[in-house]
Design an enzyme around this catalytic site. Sequence first.
Site, PDB file in Angstrom:
ATOM      1  CG  ASP A 181      -2.007   0.992   1.176  1.00  0.00           C
ATOM      2  OD1 ASP A 181      -2.220   1.579   0.098  1.00  0.00           O
ATOM      3  OD2 ASP A 181      -2.674   1.201   2.211  1.00  0.00           O
ATOM      4  CG  HIS A 182      -0.459   5.174   0.345  1.00  0.00           C
ATOM      5  ND1 HIS A 182      -0.473   6.344  -0.359  1.00  0.00           N
ATOM      6  CD2 HIS A 182      -1.718   4.986   0.769  1.00  0.00           C
ATOM      7  CE1 HIS A 182      -1.686   6.848  -0.357  1.00  0.00           C
ATOM      8  NE2 HIS A 182      -2.476   6.039   0.308  1.00  0.00           N
ATOM      9  CD  GLU A 288      -6.081   1.705  -4.761  1.00  0.00           C
ATOM     10  OE1 GLU A 288      -6.837   0.709  -4.728  1.00  0.00           O
ATOM     11  OE2 GLU A 288      -5.986   2.520  -3.826  1.00  0.00           O
TER      12      GLU A 288
HETATM   13 ZN    ZN Z   1      -4.276   7.137   0.478  1.00  0.00          ZN
END
Ligand code: ZN
Length: 508
Positions: A181-182, A288
Site C-alpha cells: 500500500d502507498h 491501484e
Molecule cells: Zn491514500
Amino acid sequence: MTNKIADFCRVAAEKKNITELKALVKNDPELAVIYPESIHESGGAILFLLKTSHGKRLIVLGGNTLIFKACHGVEHLLEKITFKECRLTHENSLVIRKYFPFTNPQSLAEADLTMGFGDRLGLASPGQIRLIRDTKVKPVLAQQSMRELNLTGRTYPGVLADVVWAVFQEDYQNGYGADGDHLKTMDDIQMALGVGMTMITLDCSDYIHNLKNEELSQIDKLYAELPSEKRQALETRFLGKSIQVGALTLAFSTESLRLNGVIYQKAIDYAIKVFQELIKPAGRVDFEVSIDETLTPTDPLSHFFVALQLIEAGVKINSLAPRFCGEFQKGIDYRGDVKQFEAEYQAHEAIARHFGYKLSIHSGSDKFTVFPIIGRLSERFHVKTAGTNWLEAVRVIIRQDPKLYREMHAFALKHLDEAKKYYHISADPSRIPSLDSLSDDQLPELMNQDDARQVIHITYGLILQAKDEDGKNYLKERIYDCLNQNEDLYAECLEKHLGKHLQKLGVK
Ligand code: ZN
C-alpha cells in the site's frame, strides 16, 4: 501437551476424517485449545493449530509425509505418536502456502466489491475473516504501507505470514488479496512484488506538483517547462473537444489543461513507467493508482486527465484513488459538505465506470456518513480501512487491562507531536478528559470520542516501539499478551465494528 490433546492426536492419526475431527474439537471444552477450523489434511498428514502458554503452535502428525518433513520444528514422540511442534514463522508459512494453495494471496481483479483491512499488529485477520466469510465482499487481508511497516517495525514477509496463518486457522478458502500500500519508489514496489504481494498501490505524490500560492500566477511558465512534444500531444488530445463520460460533459480550456499538466503530468508519466517496467511483467497484479495524498481535492476533470492518459498508454488500472472533497481524517467520520461529496463522488464514479476500474476510497475507516452514498452510487468499489482495526484492539485492552491502557494513553499524549510528523489530524488533546478524572468503567467512552481516537490512532508506532530503560518494548509485549489472551473478544469487536462499515455500505 495434556493427555486430552495426546488422545486427540491418537484419534487424528488414525481417523483422518477432517469433518469428524472438527466436530470432536468443537464439542469438547477440554479441546478448546485446538482451533477447530485449522484442522487440515495433506498427503496423509494431519495438521492443526494449538494454543499454548508460549503462543500458537502448528502441530503436524504423520512422520513419513512430505509436509511433515518440510515443516521446521521440534519432533516429539508421545506414546508411539510422532508429532512435530512448529512455530508460526515466515519459513513455515511458506510450507503451508505450498501444500495449501488457498492460503496464497491472489488477484481480486474479478471481484466487484473489495475491502482492504490493514492490520498493524498481525492479530486482526481472524475477526475480519469471520465477518467477511458470508458476504459478497472479498478482503485484502494483508495491506501495509512503508510508513506503517516503519512505524510498527514489521516487514512484508512477516505481514503476509501472519495472514497466511489466520487464513489457515479459519480455513478461509474464498481468496484474499495482499496490498503493498502507498508505495512510492520502484525499489519498494519491486521488493513487495518479490514477497508475493498481489496488489500494488502506487502513491504518486512525490511526482504531483502541489501548487504553492505564489505559483498560481505562474502556471503558464511552469507549463512551458514540460517538453514541447509533450505539450503538443496534450493540446491535440484535450483542447477544443467536448468529452462525454456517462452523464458528464468534460471540456478543457487552455487554462485548465495547463493547470492539470503542471500538477499531474510527471505523476502520470511515472505511473506509466512503473506499470510498464514492474507491474506488467509481474503478471496478475492488481494495480491501484493513488493521487489522494495531495493538498487539494481531486477535481473530476483532473481525475479524467490522469485516467485517460494512463489508459491510452496501456496501463491496466484495477482501482484509482482520488482525493475526495471534505476531510477523510484517520479513524473518525467524514467531515465536510455531504451534498457536495455526493455530487463529486457521482462524477468520479462515472469516470471510473467509463474506463472500467473501481474507485478506491482511502482512509475509509469509520466514514459512516458517506458509506450509504458510496454503496448506492457504486456497483464496484474498493474501501481501505486500517487504523480502525487497531482502535478496536485498544477497545479490548481498555476493557481487559485498563492499567495498561492508562499507560498507553499517557505515553501517546506525551509523544503526540512526534506522531504528527507522519499523520495529519485535527485532534485537540485539551478536549480529552484527563485520565485521573475517569474511572475504569468510564474509559471505554474514550474510544467514542474523536480527539482521543485520533491521538491513539496515530501514535500506534510510537506506542509499539516504546522502550524502557533496559531497551525492552514494555508496552508492545503487554499489548500482544492482552490481545492473545482475549482473541475471541477482539474478533467479536472487529466483526461488530467492521460489520457496521459493511451495513452502511449496503453490502451486508
Ligand atoms: Zn491514500
